[in-house]
Write a protein that holds these residues in place. Structure first.
Motif, short mmCIF file in Angstrom:
data_model
loop_
_atom_site.label_atom_id
_atom_site.label_comp_id
_atom_site.label_asym_id
_atom_site.label_seq_id
_atom_site.Cartn_x
_atom_site.Cartn_y
_atom_site.Cartn_z
N SER A 119 0.84 -1.19 0.00
CA SER A 119 0.00 0.00 0.00
C SER A 119 0.88 1.24 0.00
O SER A 119 2.05 1.19 0.37
N ASN A 149 -2.89 0.85 -3.85
CA ASN A 149 -3.68 0.76 -2.63
C ASN A 149 -3.69 -0.68 -2.11
O ASN A 149 -3.16 -1.60 -2.76
N SER A 150 -4.29 -0.89 -0.96
CA SER A 150 -4.27 -2.22 -0.35
C SER A 150 -4.97 -3.26 -1.22
O SER A 150 -4.54 -4.41 -1.32
N VAL A 167 -0.36 -4.48 3.50
CA VAL A 167 -1.64 -3.79 3.36
C VAL A 167 -2.05 -3.16 4.68
O VAL A 167 -1.54 -3.51 5.74
N SER A 220 -8.43 1.76 -0.89
CA SER A 220 -7.29 2.06 -0.03
C SER A 220 -7.63 1.69 1.40
O SER A 220 -8.79 1.70 1.82
N GLY A 221 -6.60 1.36 2.19
CA GLY A 221 -6.83 1.04 3.60
C GLY A 221 -7.38 2.22 4.37
O GLY A 221 -8.22 2.06 5.25
#
Length: 315
Positions: A119, A149-150, A167, A220-221
């Motif tokens: 990420s 992103n994750s 992540v 995203s996380g």
């Protein structure tokens, strides 16, 4: 008896090859006896005691049902059966050496490269230090980093495009195994000129939820944690801007032309220290997420990936 039952009975009577053939160590010992002409010298060459060598030879003779070595005060000599078995043993050991050489080549290929999917926050603010430490430990390993992103990191692992992933978020993505390597606090920040910096009371979660923010994209996380945290406060308002990197989010907020954001504390340490951004306290809202190392389910990291995972835990 039916054909299927007869086949099942015959299969049940078959003894596995591993139970019928001496192990590799016993075959190597027999070859050493043939080469050195003495059980004692063969034992020393194999790094074992003479009683242990004698016991192994006797066990092999019982397993095969024939005498292999004749012992006398003058030394040890192979029986006729022993000579024949030694010829077969030599072929087995040579095949095992070829197998070992092939396995070493495979490990060498594996260890020559490491593909990491991470990420954005971890890629930008944590991985550089870990990779420098890995370089000192494995200078011959070429590392490639795929940042996104994750969700994208998980997809790359599942597609076989990465060996290890990192992540952020609430849980381990489907199809992956993982372990928590740390935690990250999300904070609300704004440019110094923003009206929220002049508030005398803390921002409420409902106010934050109702305000269009500059945010990372879905997947995203950061977005995953924020959506979950504000779901009970009316849900997150449509973003003013939706950007694909933490750096872009920071640039937009620092420009003072955009709204505040919710961002990793790791990402804005310098901006907070230099007062280019200001943290906005939010009452009753704790935004903490787990940072995880992940890999395809059932496949523990090996080689450089295992070493990198160890470095993250040490850190």
């Amino acid at each position: 008896m039916s054909r299927d039952r007869a086949a099942d009975t015959q299969a049940a009577d078959v003894v596995p090859l591993a139970h019928r053939v001496p192990d590799l160590g016993a075959l190597e010992l027999l070859l050493a006896v043939a080469r050195l002409g003495s059980l004692g010298r063969a034992a020393r060459a194999m790094g074992i005691t003479q009683p242990a060598a004698s016991s192994r030879i006797r066990s092999m003779e019982r397993q095969l049902g024939v005498a292999l070595v004749e012992r006398s005060p003058r030394g040890s000599r192979l029986t006729d059966a022993g000579v024949l078995v030694t010829d077969w043993a030599r072929q087995v050991v040579e095949a095992a050496e070829a197998f070992d050489a092939g396995a070493q080549a495979l490990r060498g290929h594996r260890d020559s490269r490491l593909r990491v999917a991470a990420s954005m926050t971890i890629a930008e603010y944590l991985l550089p230090g870990w990779l420098i430490a890995l370089r000192a430990r494995r200078p011959g390993t070429a590392v490639s980093l795929l940042a996104g992103n994750s969700g994208a990191a998980a997809e790359r692992l599942l597609a076989g495009e990465a060996d290890l992933g990192f992540v952020e978020g609430l849980d381990i993505p489907a199809g992956l195994d993982g372990t928590v390597i740390g935690h990250d606090r999300l904070i609300v920040v704004a440019a110094p000129s923003h009206r929220w910096t002049r508030r005398r009371r803390e921002l409420t979660a409902a106010e934050l939820a109702a305000t269009p923010l500059v945010l990372r994209e879905r997947g995203s996380g950061t977005r995953q944690v924020l959506d979950a945290a504000l779901a009970g406060h009316g849900g997150l308002a449509d973003p003013l801007l939706e950007l694909a990197s933490t750096t872009a989010v920071k640039a937009a907020v620092v420009s003072e032309a955009a709204a505040p954001t919710v961002i990793s504390e790791l990402a804005v340490r310098e901006e907070l220290a230099a007062r280019r951004l200001v943290e906005i306290p939010v009452a009753g809202l704790r935004l903490v997420r787990d940072l995880r190392a992940v890999w395809p389910a059932g496949h523990r990291p090996a080689g450089p990936a295992r070493d990198l995972l160890g470095l993250t835990r040490a850190a």
